[in-house]
Design an enzyme around this catalytic site. Sequence first.
Site, PDB file in Angstrom:
ATOM      1  N   HIS A 150     -14.570 -47.585  69.666  1.00 22.83           N
ATOM      2  CA  HIS A 150     -13.237 -47.853  69.118  1.00 22.83           C
ATOM      3  C   HIS A 150     -13.082 -49.276  68.592  1.00 22.83           C
ATOM      4  O   HIS A 150     -12.653 -49.497  67.456  1.00 22.83           O
ATOM      5  CB  HIS A 150     -12.183 -47.611  70.210  1.00 22.83           C
ATOM      6  CG  HIS A 150     -12.307 -46.302  70.911  1.00 22.83           C
ATOM      7  ND1 HIS A 150     -11.906 -45.118  70.349  1.00 22.83           N
ATOM      8  CD2 HIS A 150     -12.786 -45.992  72.153  1.00 22.83           C
ATOM      9  CE1 HIS A 150     -12.120 -44.126  71.195  1.00 22.83           C
ATOM     10  NE2 HIS A 150     -12.646 -44.624  72.304  1.00 22.83           N
ATOM     11  N   ASP A 151     -13.422 -50.253  69.432  1.00 20.07           N
ATOM     12  CA  ASP A 151     -13.124 -51.647  69.095  1.00 20.07           C
ATOM     13  C   ASP A 151     -13.999 -52.171  67.967  1.00 20.07           C
ATOM     14  O   ASP A 151     -13.580 -53.033  67.191  1.00 20.07           O
ATOM     15  CB  ASP A 151     -13.272 -52.524  70.338  1.00 20.07           C
ATOM     16  CG  ASP A 151     -12.292 -52.126  71.430  1.00 20.07           C
ATOM     17  OD1 ASP A 151     -11.265 -51.498  71.116  1.00 20.07           O
ATOM     18  OD2 ASP A 151     -12.560 -52.429  72.605  1.00 20.07           O
TER      19      ASP A 151
END
Length: 318
Positions: A239-240
Amino acid sequence: MIDCDPGIDDAIALFLAYASPELEVAGVTTVAGNVGLDQVVDNALRLCDLIGGPAAATPVLRGHAGPLARVPRHPDEPVHGAYGLGGVELPAAARAAHPGHAVDWIAEQLRGAGPGEITLIATAPLTNVAALLHTHPDTRRLLREIVVMGGAAFAPGNTTPAAEFNFHADPEAARYVTESGVPLHIVGLDVTRKALTPLADADALVADGAPVTTAAGQMLRHLIDRYARRHQVRACAVHDALAVAAAVRPELLEWTEAWVTVECAGEFTRGALVADVHGRTGLAPNARVATGVDAEAFRAFLMSRLRGHYGADTTPAP
Protein backbone atom coordinates in the site's frame (compact mmCIF):
# COMPACT_ATOMS: atom_id res chain seq x y z
CA MET A 1 8.80 14.36 4.35
CA ILE A 2 7.49 10.90 5.14
CA ASP A 3 5.21 10.33 8.13
CA CYS A 4 5.07 6.58 8.73
CA ASP A 5 4.64 3.62 11.09
CA PRO A 6 6.98 0.87 9.80
CA GLY A 7 5.41 -1.75 9.05
CA ILE A 8 6.45 -3.77 6.01
CA ASP A 9 4.82 -1.63 3.36
CA ASP A 10 6.19 1.49 5.07
CA ALA A 11 9.65 -0.09 4.83
CA ILE A 12 9.22 -0.72 1.10
CA ALA A 13 7.94 2.85 0.76
CA LEU A 14 11.09 4.19 2.43
CA PHE A 15 13.27 2.03 0.18
CA LEU A 16 11.42 3.38 -2.86
CA ALA A 17 11.60 7.00 -1.72
CA TYR A 18 15.37 6.91 -1.27
CA ALA A 19 15.75 5.11 -4.60
CA SER A 20 13.87 7.89 -6.41
CA PRO A 21 16.05 10.81 -7.52
CA GLU A 22 12.92 12.93 -7.94
CA LEU A 23 12.61 13.06 -4.15
CA GLU A 24 14.88 14.53 -1.50
CA VAL A 25 13.71 13.09 1.80
CA ALA A 26 14.05 15.86 4.37
CA GLY A 27 12.86 13.84 7.33
CA VAL A 28 11.12 10.71 8.55
CA THR A 29 8.51 11.22 11.26
CA THR A 30 6.81 8.41 13.12
CA VAL A 31 3.46 7.67 14.72
CA ALA A 32 2.04 4.61 16.42
CA GLY A 33 0.12 2.39 14.05
CA ASN A 34 1.20 -0.99 12.76
CA VAL A 35 3.11 -1.41 16.04
CA GLY A 36 3.62 0.80 19.10
CA LEU A 37 5.57 4.02 18.88
CA ASP A 38 8.82 2.79 20.45
CA GLN A 39 9.00 -0.09 17.97
CA VAL A 40 8.03 2.17 15.07
CA VAL A 41 10.86 4.59 15.89
CA ASP A 42 13.38 1.76 16.24
CA ASN A 43 12.26 0.24 12.94
CA ALA A 44 12.56 3.58 11.12
CA LEU A 45 16.08 4.13 12.45
CA ARG A 46 17.17 0.61 11.50
CA LEU A 47 15.70 0.96 8.02
CA CYS A 48 17.42 4.29 7.39
CA ASP A 49 20.73 2.82 8.57
CA LEU A 50 20.25 -0.16 6.25
CA ILE A 51 19.59 2.14 3.30
CA GLY A 52 22.72 4.12 4.14
CA GLY A 53 23.96 7.21 2.35
CA PRO A 54 21.71 10.24 2.91
CA ALA A 55 19.17 8.06 4.72
CA ALA A 56 21.61 7.33 7.52
CA ALA A 57 21.74 11.05 8.27
CA THR A 58 18.05 11.83 7.75
CA PRO A 59 16.37 13.05 10.95
CA VAL A 60 13.99 10.46 12.40
CA LEU A 61 11.53 11.91 14.92
CA ARG A 62 9.03 10.59 17.43
CA GLY A 63 5.44 11.64 16.98
CA HIS A 64 2.20 10.72 18.68
CA ALA A 65 1.83 7.43 20.55
CA GLY A 66 -1.91 7.14 20.00
CA PRO A 67 -4.96 8.72 18.36
CA LEU A 68 -6.23 12.22 19.10
CA ALA A 69 -9.51 11.38 20.79
CA ARG A 70 -9.64 7.63 21.36
CA VAL A 71 -7.96 4.92 23.37
CA PRO A 72 -4.96 3.53 21.46
CA ARG A 73 -5.70 0.22 19.81
CA HIS A 74 -3.05 -1.96 18.23
CA PRO A 75 -3.89 -4.36 15.42
CA ASP A 76 -5.62 -7.55 16.55
CA GLU A 77 -3.35 -9.79 14.51
CA PRO A 78 0.36 -9.53 13.76
CA VAL A 79 -0.02 -8.61 10.10
CA HIS A 80 3.54 -7.28 10.02
CA GLY A 81 5.04 -9.76 12.46
CA ALA A 82 5.86 -9.33 16.13
CA TYR A 83 8.22 -6.39 15.60
CA GLY A 84 6.65 -4.96 12.47
CA LEU A 85 9.14 -6.05 9.80
CA GLY A 86 7.99 -9.56 9.02
CA GLY A 87 10.54 -11.25 11.24
CA VAL A 88 13.46 -9.69 9.36
CA GLU A 89 16.18 -8.84 11.87
CA LEU A 90 18.08 -5.69 10.99
CA PRO A 91 21.23 -4.47 12.76
CA ALA A 92 20.64 -2.24 15.77
CA ALA A 93 20.39 1.44 14.97
CA ALA A 94 23.63 3.39 15.19
CA ARG A 95 21.89 6.54 16.42
CA ALA A 96 18.98 7.77 18.47
CA ALA A 97 15.93 9.59 17.25
CA HIS A 98 16.27 13.31 16.60
CA PRO A 99 15.34 15.36 19.69
CA GLY A 100 12.03 17.13 19.83
CA HIS A 101 8.56 16.20 18.64
CA ALA A 102 7.77 15.32 15.05
CA VAL A 103 4.91 17.81 14.74
CA ASP A 104 6.93 20.82 15.86
CA TRP A 105 9.91 19.78 13.76
CA ILE A 106 7.81 19.48 10.60
CA ALA A 107 6.43 22.97 11.24
CA GLU A 108 9.95 24.38 11.59
CA GLN A 109 11.07 22.76 8.35
CA LEU A 110 8.06 24.06 6.45
CA ARG A 111 8.65 27.61 7.65
CA GLY A 112 12.31 27.39 6.72
CA ALA A 113 11.64 26.00 3.25
CA GLY A 114 8.98 28.43 2.13
CA PRO A 115 5.58 27.94 0.47
CA GLY A 116 5.09 25.01 -1.87
CA GLU A 117 8.51 23.40 -1.49
CA ILE A 118 7.61 20.38 0.65
CA THR A 119 5.27 17.48 0.00
CA LEU A 120 4.24 15.38 2.97
CA ILE A 121 3.72 11.68 2.23
CA ALA A 122 1.61 10.17 5.01
CA THR A 123 1.51 6.37 5.15
CA ALA A 124 0.21 5.92 8.71
CA PRO A 125 -2.66 7.05 10.92
CA LEU A 126 -3.00 10.79 10.39
CA THR A 127 -2.53 11.81 14.03
CA ASN A 128 0.71 13.73 13.47
CA VAL A 129 -0.63 15.42 10.36
CA ALA A 130 -3.84 16.57 12.02
CA ALA A 131 -1.88 17.84 15.02
CA LEU A 132 0.43 19.77 12.69
CA LEU A 133 -2.43 21.47 10.86
CA HIS A 134 -4.26 22.25 14.11
CA THR A 135 -1.41 23.50 16.29
CA HIS A 136 0.51 25.19 13.46
CA PRO A 137 -2.26 26.45 11.16
CA ASP A 138 0.15 28.58 9.13
CA THR A 139 1.64 25.37 7.72
CA ARG A 140 -1.50 24.76 5.68
CA ARG A 141 -0.44 27.38 3.14
CA LEU A 142 3.18 26.22 3.22
CA LEU A 143 2.63 22.60 2.22
CA ARG A 144 2.73 21.84 -1.47
CA GLU A 145 0.40 18.89 -0.93
CA ILE A 146 -0.22 15.84 1.23
CA VAL A 147 -0.17 12.41 -0.39
CA VAL A 148 -2.15 10.11 1.89
CA MET A 149 -2.19 6.34 1.94
CA GLY A 150 -5.54 5.65 3.52
CA GLY A 151 -9.19 5.02 3.09
CA ALA A 152 -11.34 2.92 0.82
CA ALA A 153 -13.72 5.23 -0.97
CA PHE A 154 -15.31 2.71 -3.33
CA ALA A 155 -14.04 -0.60 -1.95
CA PRO A 156 -14.42 -2.64 1.25
CA GLY A 157 -12.17 -1.83 4.18
CA ASN A 158 -9.43 -4.04 5.56
CA THR A 159 -10.08 -3.40 9.27
CA THR A 160 -13.87 -3.26 9.22
CA PRO A 161 -16.20 -3.81 6.26
CA ALA A 162 -16.15 -0.04 5.71
CA ALA A 163 -12.78 1.23 6.96
CA GLU A 164 -9.13 0.97 6.04
CA PHE A 165 -6.63 0.60 8.90
CA ASN A 166 -5.01 4.07 8.92
CA PHE A 167 -8.33 5.94 8.88
CA HIS A 168 -9.93 3.55 11.37
CA ALA A 169 -7.00 3.97 13.79
CA ASP A 170 -7.69 7.71 14.16
CA PRO A 171 -10.83 8.76 12.29
CA GLU A 172 -10.96 12.20 13.93
CA ALA A 173 -7.47 12.95 12.64
CA ALA A 174 -8.33 11.66 9.18
CA ARG A 175 -11.45 13.82 9.07
CA TYR A 176 -9.54 16.90 10.20
CA VAL A 177 -6.94 16.41 7.47
CA THR A 178 -9.43 15.73 4.69
CA GLU A 179 -11.36 18.89 5.54
CA SER A 180 -8.26 21.06 6.15
CA GLY A 181 -8.10 22.74 2.77
CA VAL A 182 -4.57 21.48 2.04
CA PRO A 183 -4.20 19.94 -1.45
CA LEU A 184 -4.69 16.18 -1.06
CA HIS A 185 -3.98 13.10 -3.14
CA ILE A 186 -5.55 10.03 -1.54
CA VAL A 187 -4.22 6.59 -2.42
CA GLY A 188 -6.50 4.02 -0.83
CA LEU A 189 -7.48 0.38 -1.03
CA ASP A 190 -9.37 1.16 -4.24
CA VAL A 191 -6.04 1.04 -6.04
CA THR A 192 -3.53 -0.64 -3.74
CA ARG A 193 -5.43 -3.93 -3.97
CA LYS A 194 -5.22 -3.76 -7.77
CA ALA A 195 -1.42 -3.42 -7.77
CA LEU A 196 -0.20 -6.64 -6.17
CA THR A 197 3.44 -7.67 -5.92
CA PRO A 198 3.77 -11.39 -6.74
CA LEU A 199 5.92 -13.98 -5.02
CA ALA A 200 8.21 -14.08 -8.06
CA ASP A 201 9.23 -10.46 -7.43
CA ALA A 202 9.89 -11.10 -3.75
CA ASP A 203 12.00 -14.13 -4.65
CA ALA A 204 13.93 -12.11 -7.22
CA LEU A 205 14.76 -9.48 -4.60
CA VAL A 206 16.01 -12.10 -2.15
CA ALA A 207 18.03 -13.80 -4.89
CA ASP A 208 19.70 -10.48 -5.71
CA GLY A 209 21.56 -10.84 -2.44
CA ALA A 210 22.26 -7.20 -1.62
CA PRO A 211 21.31 -6.05 1.91
CA VAL A 212 18.31 -3.88 1.03
CA THR A 213 16.91 -6.06 -1.74
CA THR A 214 17.24 -9.16 0.44
CA ALA A 215 15.46 -7.49 3.35
CA ALA A 216 12.72 -6.17 1.06
CA GLY A 217 12.15 -9.58 -0.48
CA GLN A 218 12.02 -11.31 2.89
CA MET A 219 9.51 -8.79 4.23
CA LEU A 220 7.34 -9.17 1.15
CA ARG A 221 7.45 -12.96 1.51
CA HIS A 222 5.99 -12.54 5.00
CA LEU A 223 3.05 -10.53 3.67
CA ILE A 224 2.58 -12.89 0.73
CA ASP A 225 2.36 -15.88 3.07
CA ARG A 226 -0.39 -14.08 4.95
CA TYR A 227 -2.23 -13.21 1.74
CA ALA A 228 -2.01 -16.84 0.67
CA ARG A 229 -3.67 -17.95 3.91
CA ARG A 230 -6.38 -15.28 3.92
CA HIS A 231 -6.97 -14.55 0.24
CA GLN A 232 -5.58 -17.63 -1.58
CA VAL A 233 -3.25 -15.56 -3.73
CA ARG A 234 0.56 -15.66 -3.82
CA ALA A 235 0.96 -11.89 -3.99
CA CYS A 236 0.44 -8.90 -1.71
CA ALA A 237 -0.49 -5.24 -1.80
CA VAL A 238 2.33 -2.84 -0.92
CA HIS A 239 0.00 0.00 0.00
CA ASP A 240 2.50 2.62 1.15
CA ALA A 241 4.91 2.11 -1.72
CA LEU A 242 2.10 3.00 -4.13
CA ALA A 243 1.65 6.29 -2.27
CA VAL A 244 5.33 7.09 -2.80
CA ALA A 245 4.98 6.12 -6.46
CA ALA A 246 2.01 8.48 -6.69
CA ALA A 247 4.22 11.34 -5.52
CA VAL A 248 6.90 10.46 -8.07
CA ARG A 249 4.84 9.20 -11.01
CA PRO A 250 1.23 10.35 -10.56
CA GLU A 251 0.49 9.27 -14.12
CA LEU A 252 0.64 5.63 -12.95
CA LEU A 253 -2.77 6.22 -11.37
CA GLU A 254 -6.17 7.49 -12.45
CA TRP A 255 -7.57 10.30 -10.31
CA THR A 256 -11.08 11.48 -9.53
CA GLU A 257 -11.85 14.83 -7.94
CA ALA A 258 -14.27 14.65 -5.03
CA TRP A 259 -15.33 16.29 -1.81
CA VAL A 260 -14.22 13.86 0.88
CA THR A 261 -14.60 13.42 4.60
CA VAL A 262 -14.27 10.59 7.13
CA GLU A 263 -17.05 9.10 9.22
CA CYS A 264 -16.31 9.28 12.95
CA ALA A 265 -19.59 8.32 14.63
CA GLY A 266 -21.10 5.49 12.60
CA GLU A 267 -21.81 2.27 14.48
CA PHE A 268 -20.52 0.18 11.57
CA THR A 269 -18.78 2.82 9.46
CA ARG A 270 -16.32 4.54 11.83
CA GLY A 271 -13.23 5.43 9.82
CA ALA A 272 -14.92 5.11 6.43
CA LEU A 273 -13.79 7.49 3.71
CA VAL A 274 -16.80 9.23 2.16
CA ALA A 275 -16.24 10.57 -1.35
CA ASP A 276 -18.85 12.69 -3.12
CA VAL A 277 -18.01 12.38 -6.80
CA HIS A 278 -21.45 13.43 -8.07
CA GLY A 279 -21.81 16.72 -6.19
CA ARG A 280 -24.67 15.54 -4.01
CA THR A 281 -23.42 17.58 -1.05
CA GLY A 282 -23.03 20.73 -3.12
CA LEU A 283 -19.51 21.07 -1.72
CA ALA A 284 -16.51 21.75 -3.95
CA PRO A 285 -13.94 18.96 -4.38
CA ASN A 286 -11.20 19.03 -1.75
CA ALA A 287 -9.14 16.02 -2.86
CA ARG A 288 -8.05 13.90 -5.76
CA VAL A 289 -8.84 10.26 -5.05
CA ALA A 290 -7.02 7.47 -6.89
CA THR A 291 -9.55 5.21 -8.58
CA GLY A 292 -7.39 3.27 -11.04
CA VAL A 293 -3.80 2.13 -11.45
CA ASP A 294 -1.59 0.67 -14.15
CA ALA A 295 -0.67 -2.35 -12.06
CA GLU A 296 2.00 -3.73 -14.38
CA ALA A 297 3.65 -0.33 -14.78
CA PHE A 298 3.76 0.09 -10.99
CA ARG A 299 5.19 -3.41 -10.55
CA ALA A 300 7.91 -2.67 -13.10
CA PHE A 301 8.61 0.74 -11.56
CA LEU A 302 8.97 -0.64 -8.03
CA MET A 303 11.24 -3.50 -9.07
CA SER A 304 13.41 -1.34 -11.32
CA ARG A 305 13.94 1.23 -8.58
CA LEU A 306 14.72 -1.33 -5.86
CA ARG A 307 17.06 -3.45 -7.97
CA GLY A 308 18.53 -0.51 -9.86
CA HIS A 309 19.41 1.47 -6.73
CA TYR A 310 20.20 -1.22 -4.18
CA GLY A 311 20.90 -4.34 -6.21
CA ALA A 312 24.13 -6.31 -6.23
CA ASP A 313 24.56 -5.37 -9.89
CA THR A 314 23.47 -1.76 -9.54
CA THR A 315 22.57 0.16 -12.68
CA PRO A 316 20.81 3.51 -12.94
CA ALA A 317 17.04 3.10 -12.63
CA PRO A 318 14.67 4.85 -15.05
